[in-house]
Enzyme design. Sequence first.
Site, PDB file in Angstrom:
ATOM      1  N   ASN A  29       7.074  -2.158   7.624  1.00 60.33           N
ATOM      2  CA  ASN A  29       7.416  -2.194   6.202  1.00 60.33           C
ATOM      3  C   ASN A  29       6.608  -3.228   5.419  1.00 60.33           C
ATOM      4  OD1 ASN A  29       9.156  -1.128   4.042  1.00 60.33           O
ATOM      5  ND2 ASN A  29       9.912  -3.229   3.946  1.00 60.33           N
ATOM      6  N   TRP A  79      -0.796   6.037  -7.653  1.00 54.05           N
ATOM      7  CA  TRP A  79       0.225   5.855  -6.621  1.00 54.05           C
ATOM      8  C   TRP A  79       0.687   7.178  -6.033  1.00 54.05           C
ATOM      9  CZ3 TRP A  79       4.992   8.089  -7.486  1.00 54.05           C
ATOM     10  CH2 TRP A  79       5.295   8.445  -8.805  1.00 54.05           C
TER      11      TRP A  79
END
Length: 442
Positions: free
Chosen positions: A333, A351
Amino acid sequence: MKKKVTIFWLRRDLRLHDNAGLYYALKSGKDPVLPLFIFDEEILGKLEDEDDARVTFIHDTITGLSEELTDLGSSIIVRHGKPIEIWKDLLKTYEVSAVFTNHDYEPYAEDRDAAIAKLLDGQNIGWQTYKDHVIFEKGEILKGDGDPYIVFTPFKRKWLEKLSSRPDSEFISFYFKPYPNEEYFDQFIKMKPVPLPSLSDIGFVRSQLDIPSTTVPKKTIREYDKRRDFPGVEGTSKLGVHFRFGTISIREKARKAYKLNATFLSELIWRDFYAQILAFFPHVVDGCFRPKYDQIPWRNNEVEFVAWCEGLTGYPMVDAGMRELNATGYMHNRVRMVVASFLTKHLLINWQWGEAYFARKLLDFDLASNNGGWQWAAGCGTDAAPYFRIFNPESQFKKFDPKAKYVGKWVPEFDGFDYVQPIVDHKEARERCLRVYKEALG
């Protein structure tokens, strides 16, 4: 004569244990419960890889459920196709008294479920859905004025307050309560096993990727806050894929997390938060949460995007993350934040390109969390931090992988002459990003 049945439709809740909708189906006592799973061609048709590991995982999980049900003298119906057509066929085959399932707030799922509910209603068949893949869902954690939270910290505060609204002796059993499905397993329909479609029948081949275990050492959870940011150590649970497909109970893990580690519990609260954002603001699927960010003039250099995808940017932690993702279907993560920031801020690539690549590769891909994470990285989402948060990939490497255990595994050439040169200078890229964002946003 058609058999009278209650159907329980499995979707993102692939387990018999502690399953909310299944519990209520079994307990209803209307008619024997027939489990159903549909390999939805609307979803499968969008997958790019015939060896998609998630399809293999789902197929293996359904096979396991079929074996469990066989041991109980029952079976599961597994179909492949368009859900609405499959349901029309099922209604011709069985006399269905009611259909039970669990909520899914993804836009496609809501449209699909609305169509199925309308079909069933036309034949006076009950349609009942329940909360199962989150602790608190849409409408349960709201501001005092009834509006949804759009910033995580106050959402988390209210989330925890809701727990404490009940006495300490009650809230875990109330909010995290397990459903004792096993007490009602005799309500499953008695029938011989029904053959399952093979992977090839649904257009896929077996993936060779390994799926993380559902068993996580207590030490991992207990020390989660101290170890989770360091990709070179085993400091995370890797349970994401199981939360996504419901092969474990979110309530069960929340009970344990509450007792063992507040930081791990906070990660589960993030899941609830992004699920609520998707439910209340479905426009995030196609654009920025904050619409003005749709004006950013992304560079979208395709050569640089390919270099990012292949782990050839010249920045070791970015490249390690992408190579880990491509090889395993998993990415740590902390590294996810670094690679996402690099794509959107250093390369000024939309994105949504990164979001789509993660959606293709991640075993634990979840629309709400993936979308939320990418918009967080790009600065266009719910996060209150301004857009000028830009991760320095070199300092992230030095801080979180100081002995290069992680980078050395995935980018063994990182400190040699044969390692690729950085495709962009950090300082120049940072200044360019700030300039472009400022000009676009005014």
